[in-house]
Design an enzyme around this catalytic site. Structure first.
Site, short mmCIF file in Angstrom:
data_model
loop_
_atom_site.label_atom_id
_atom_site.label_comp_id
_atom_site.label_asym_id
_atom_site.label_seq_id
_atom_site.Cartn_x
_atom_site.Cartn_y
_atom_site.Cartn_z
N PHE A 89 -3.59 4.36 -6.29
CA PHE A 89 -3.14 3.44 -7.35
C PHE A 89 -3.97 2.16 -7.34
O PHE A 89 -4.59 1.80 -8.35
CB PHE A 89 -1.66 3.14 -7.16
N SER A 129 0.83 -1.20 0.00
CA SER A 129 0.00 0.00 0.00
C SER A 129 0.87 1.26 0.00
O SER A 129 2.00 1.23 -0.45
CB SER A 129 -0.92 -0.02 1.22
N LEU A 130 0.29 2.33 0.52
CA LEU A 130 0.96 3.63 0.63
C LEU A 130 1.39 4.17 -0.74
O LEU A 130 2.48 4.71 -0.91
CB LEU A 130 2.18 3.54 1.56
N CYS A 131 0.52 4.01 -1.73
CA CYS A 131 0.80 4.56 -3.07
C CYS A 131 -0.42 5.33 -3.58
O CYS A 131 -0.79 5.22 -4.75
CB CYS A 131 1.21 3.45 -4.03
N GLY A 132 -1.06 6.08 -2.69
CA GLY A 132 -2.19 6.90 -3.09
C GLY A 132 -3.37 6.07 -3.55
O GLY A 132 -3.70 5.04 -2.96
#
Length: 324
Positions: A91, A86-89
């Site tokens: 996406f 995770s932690l990719c907006g």
């Protein structure tokens, strides 16, 4: 009003978070650079192979190939590309939303869940497939982190065999098209049957030289967007149809089309991989900027509280000395 100790603890907490987001941004930037190099090294081969095949198919109308035959859609295969982490907006969220809408679209057309087979490349979409109760073609989580041409070829061969045996009637891909570090376009692309018209009009404008999201990058995109529109308005030049086929038409198509299908899967994987790192880089940069803004506010609040406490103590001291 919070005490000085509480404000100090919050400042330490935000500082710790900022260090993490800043480090993740640097890691994503490094990975994005490697992904850009991989795409840049592959593009010349992709462009030439695509040009040769499509020029040949367009200029040879009497080609009898099963790869561009439209059939009634009774069974569908979906190649969906997401990430493992995770932690990719937005996406993964955007991919899952489009995947869900496409599944609902086919279900409304009368297909059942047993008629839809999914190739989930990435843990996030694999979890969604399990949640929806759809048929998964296998586990491809490792492929999302480490793009592998041989594994992509295996997937392409498997899908090609299903298509040739008429076990599936349509194949689609869902992935992010990497246009630049500041622009990743969510794409729904027909894999089989081959759609020559849409493929020839595909967007091939890419910026593979920069991984910094700035106003200059946005101006670059706008400029090239206008240039692309101008190119579309120009008169299309006729293709060279002076082909000499050796040894024969069937052998050439049997060799060339599977190469293109393999390359389409590998290109989509590289696109998705680069888009993931670009999205994570932007998300972590935004988080770092927000942390900096929060730190400025907390430090201002801390200084005001400290000054107020000092002033209060001075007033107490002055008041005590006056009374004495």
């Amino acid at each position: 009003m919070p005490s000085l100790k509480e404000i100090k603890n919050r400042i330490a907490s935000v500082n710790s978070t900022r260090k993490i987001t800043s480090a993740m941004k640097m890691v994503a930037s490094s990975k994005l650079h490697h992904a850009q190099v991989a795409i840049e090294n592959m593009l010349p081969y992709e462009s030439m192979l695509e040009h040769i095949l499509k020029s040949f198919l367009v200029s040879t109308p009497d080609t009898d190939t099963p790869y561009d035959v439209e059939r009634p859609v009774r069974r569908v295969a979906l190649l969906v590309f997401s990430s493992n982490s995770s932690l990719c907006g937005g996406f993964n969220t955007n991919v899952v939303k489009m995947f869900q809408s496409i599944v609902d679209e086919y279900l409304k057309q009368g297909l059942s869940k047993d008629d839809i087979v999914v190739y989930p490349i990435g843990r996030k979409v694999a979890e969604k497939v399990t949640k929806l109760g759809l048929k998964s073609a296998g586990n491809f989580q490792e492929l999302a982190d480490k793009p592998n041409s041989e594994e992509c070829q295996r997937i392409a061969v498997e899908i090609e065999n299903l298509w040739m045996n008429e076990e599936i009637d349509r194949v689609e891909m869902i992935y992010h098209h990497f246009k630049s570090a500041g622009s990743q376009i969510l794409t729904r692309k027909t894999y089989l049957p081959i759609d020559l018209e849409s493929e020839l009009n595909a967007d091939h404008e890419r910026d593979l030289t920069s991984n910094v999201v700035t106003k200059k990058t946005q101006e670059y995109l706008k400029k090239h967007g206008k240039e692309a529109e101008k190119k579309e308005k120009e008169v299309v030049k006729p293709l060279n149809d002076d082909f000499i086929i050796e040894p024969d038409l069937k052998t050439v198509l049997t060799s060339l089309v599977p190469k293109l299908l393999h390359l389409m899967v590998y290109t989509a994987l590289l696109d998705s991989n680069a888009s993931e790192h670009a999205a994570r880089m932007v998300a972590m940069q935004t988080a770092t900027d927000n942390a900096d803004e929060l730190l400025r506010g907390l430090k201002l609040q801390y200084n005001k509280s400290r000054q107020a406490a000092i002033t209060s103590e001075l007033l107490d001291i002055v008041g005590g000395s006056v009374n004495n």
